[in-house]
Design a protein around this motif. Structure first.
Motif, PDB file in Angstrom:
ATOM      1  N   PHE A 176       0.839  -1.190   0.000  1.00  0.00           N
ATOM      2  CA  PHE A 176       0.000   0.000   0.000  1.00  0.00           C
ATOM      3  C   PHE A 176       0.881   1.249   0.000  1.00  0.00           C
ATOM      4  CE2 PHE A 176       0.122  -1.676   4.428  1.00  0.00           C
ATOM      5  CZ  PHE A 176       0.897  -0.681   5.019  1.00  0.00           C
ATOM      6  N   ILE A 179      -8.442   1.234   1.534  1.00  0.00           N
ATOM      7  CA  ILE A 179      -7.970   0.802   0.217  1.00  0.00           C
ATOM      8  C   ILE A 179      -7.523   2.022  -0.585  1.00  0.00           C
ATOM      9  CG2 ILE A 179      -9.437  -1.249   0.127  1.00  0.00           C
ATOM     10  CD1 ILE A 179     -11.266   0.345  -1.823  1.00  0.00           C
ATOM     11  N   CYS A 180      -6.683   1.776  -1.566  1.00  0.00           N
ATOM     12  CA  CYS A 180      -6.299   2.788  -2.553  1.00  0.00           C
ATOM     13  C   CYS A 180      -6.754   2.263  -3.901  1.00  0.00           C
ATOM     14  CB  CYS A 180      -4.793   3.003  -2.533  1.00  0.00           C
ATOM     15  SG  CYS A 180      -4.219   4.344  -3.595  1.00  0.00           S
ATOM     16  N   ASN A 181      -7.614   3.016  -4.586  1.00  0.00           N
ATOM     17  CA  ASN A 181      -8.241   2.518  -5.812  1.00  0.00           C
ATOM     18  C   ASN A 181      -8.367   3.630  -6.850  1.00  0.00           C
ATOM     19  OD1 ASN A 181      -9.680   0.756  -7.528  1.00  0.00           O
ATOM     20  ND2 ASN A 181     -11.622   1.504  -6.760  1.00  0.00           N
ATOM     21  N   GLY A 205      -4.650   1.511  -7.308  1.00  0.00           N
ATOM     22  CA  GLY A 205      -3.672   1.362  -6.254  1.00  0.00           C
ATOM     23  C   GLY A 205      -2.328   2.015  -6.515  1.00  0.00           C
ATOM     24  N   TYR A 223      -9.622  -1.952  -8.602  1.00  0.00           N
ATOM     25  CA  TYR A 223     -10.602  -2.877  -8.045  1.00  0.00           C
ATOM     26  C   TYR A 223     -11.843  -2.942  -8.922  1.00  0.00           C
ATOM     27  CZ  TYR A 223      -7.872  -3.019  -3.735  1.00  0.00           C
ATOM     28  OH  TYR A 223      -6.863  -3.190  -2.820  1.00  0.00           O
TER      29      TYR A 223
END
Length: 396
Positions: A122, A169-171, A173, A180
């Motif tokens: 991450f 989350i990172c979306n 990423g 995602y």
């Protein structure tokens, strides 16, 4: 001698920036460095944003509202609504970059000793933000062989305890470039509702989705009014990293009221940068179409080039402008230092970001690097050539 705090001692170094002294030394030796280590786009900032700062009649550079200009929040809400994100201006707080938005969020939802679950690798600064907030990061590992797709929901469920407050989350990423799917986002939505958690989605790379794929925001999922928190920024979307303007958005009134107290404590976001960011919202779609075409081409050049280097494995990113590459080395950080300190090809070398700093699990990602494909095609091709030659010579 006075003692430094334990929190300060525990604060991790940036894997992206800690090699800067090695780069500075290499430059002093006269070497050219192809910087693949940092997500600083070379795409031009929209002219409208720059003109708005240059052409104004401000006589007193005053504070803004702690939540940011109302005019900016109104235009920003309209932008989100075009992307199926129904938020109102009073459900937005303008922040000094996405970084401050994340700090406000952790401060608003976590007490010291609480936990957040994050798929790893991450964005490295999540470790730093968590340390600054007294929060424990609980990682759930995604795998390069799966393209860094969302780990099974059962793996998240195993990690939830009474101290768990959120899934982050990172979306798309950073550092993986993974985008995602709608199904994956909906799976996360179900688990946070089941366990009454927050879901925090860092969506600063929303505009960067490739191969016809579409970004699906956590804010577009029905039934998450009390659970969803979105982090955003102008840094990447408009190539305005130096503006340091982001935002936090949520329909949870208690959360927003709490985040506002943090916003008031730091007074207000910067005025000129808000002026530029508000003007940037008038950027035509043509700008983004050209940017996506350029980054898709750069991604293809980089991935194809890396795949031709013996011993290198790379996950093909579907968004953002990063990829994780696994190298035939035992210690990618040592290799990255050696590239700057001891190697050159015709007086040129490359700078990469060791990926171990993007993990929370110790001794993970030691042979991986994050590469940002923010260079022009010819420079990417040269960087790949240098990297290939370096891997042949490296004896570490």
């Amino acid at each position: 001698m006075p003692n430094i705090s334990q929190k300060g001692l525990a604060m991790p170094e940036s894997p992206i920036r800690k090699l800067v002294p090695y780069a500075e030394a290499a430059i002093k030796k006269g070497r050219t460095i192809y910087q693949l280590n940092i997500g600083q786009p070379d795409i031009k900032t929209p002219a409208k944003a720059l003109a708005a700062v240059k052409n104004n009649d401000i006589e007193v550079l005053s504070y803004s509202h702690s939540a940011g200009f109302e005019s900016y929040r109104t235009k920003l809400a309209a932008y989100y609504q075009k992307h199926d994100i129904n938020v109102q201006p009073n459900e937005l707080i303008i922040t000094t970059g996405g970084s401050e938005a994340l700090l406000f969020t952790m401060g608003s939802i976590c007490d010291a000793g609480d936990e957040v679950i994050i798929p790893e690798p991450f964005y490295a600064n999540y470790n730093g933000f968590a340390t600054a907030s007294g929060v424990k990061v609980v990682p759930v590992k995604s795998k390069i062989e799966d393209g860094f797709a969302l780990p099974p929901i059962s793996e998240f469920e195993k990690l939830i305890t009474s101290r768990t407050k959120a899934i982050i989350i990172c979306n798309p990423g950073n550092p993986t470039g993974y985008l995602y799917t709608r199904e994956e986002i909906e799976q996360l939505a179900e688990i946070v509702k089941k366990h009454d958690l927050f879901i925090v989605a860092d969506e600063v790379y929303r505009e960067f989705a490739y191969d016809g794929a579409k970004h699906y925001s956590i804010m577009s999922v029905p039934g998450l009014k009390e659970h969803a928190v979105m982090i955003d920024s102008v840094s990447k979307r408009y190539s305005m990293c130096g503006a340091r303007i982001g935002c936090v958005a949520s329909r949870n009134k208690d959360f927003m009221a709490t985040a506002m107290k943090f916003a008031q404590a730091r007074l207000s976001p910067p005025t000129f940068a808000q002026i530029a960011s508000e003007a940037a919202l008038d950027t035509e779609q043509e700008y983004f179409d050209e940017v996506i075409e350029e980054y898709t081409s750069r991604r293809n050049t980089l991935v194809q080039g890396l795949e031709q280097i013996e011993g290198v494995r790379v996950a093909n990113p579907k968004g953002a402008f990063y990829c994780i590459a696994e190298l035939p080395v035992n210690d990618a950080e040592d290799f990255a230092k050696w590239l700057l300190d001891s190697f050159d090809l015709d007086n040129e070398t490359v700078m990469v970001a060791p990926a171990a700093g993007f993990y929370s699990t110790p001794n993970t990602g030691l042979n991986q690097v994050r590469i940002a494909y923010v260079l022009k095609q010819k420079d990417l091709l040269r960087a790949i050539e240098i990297l290939k030659a370096a891997l042949k010579e490296y004896k570490g």
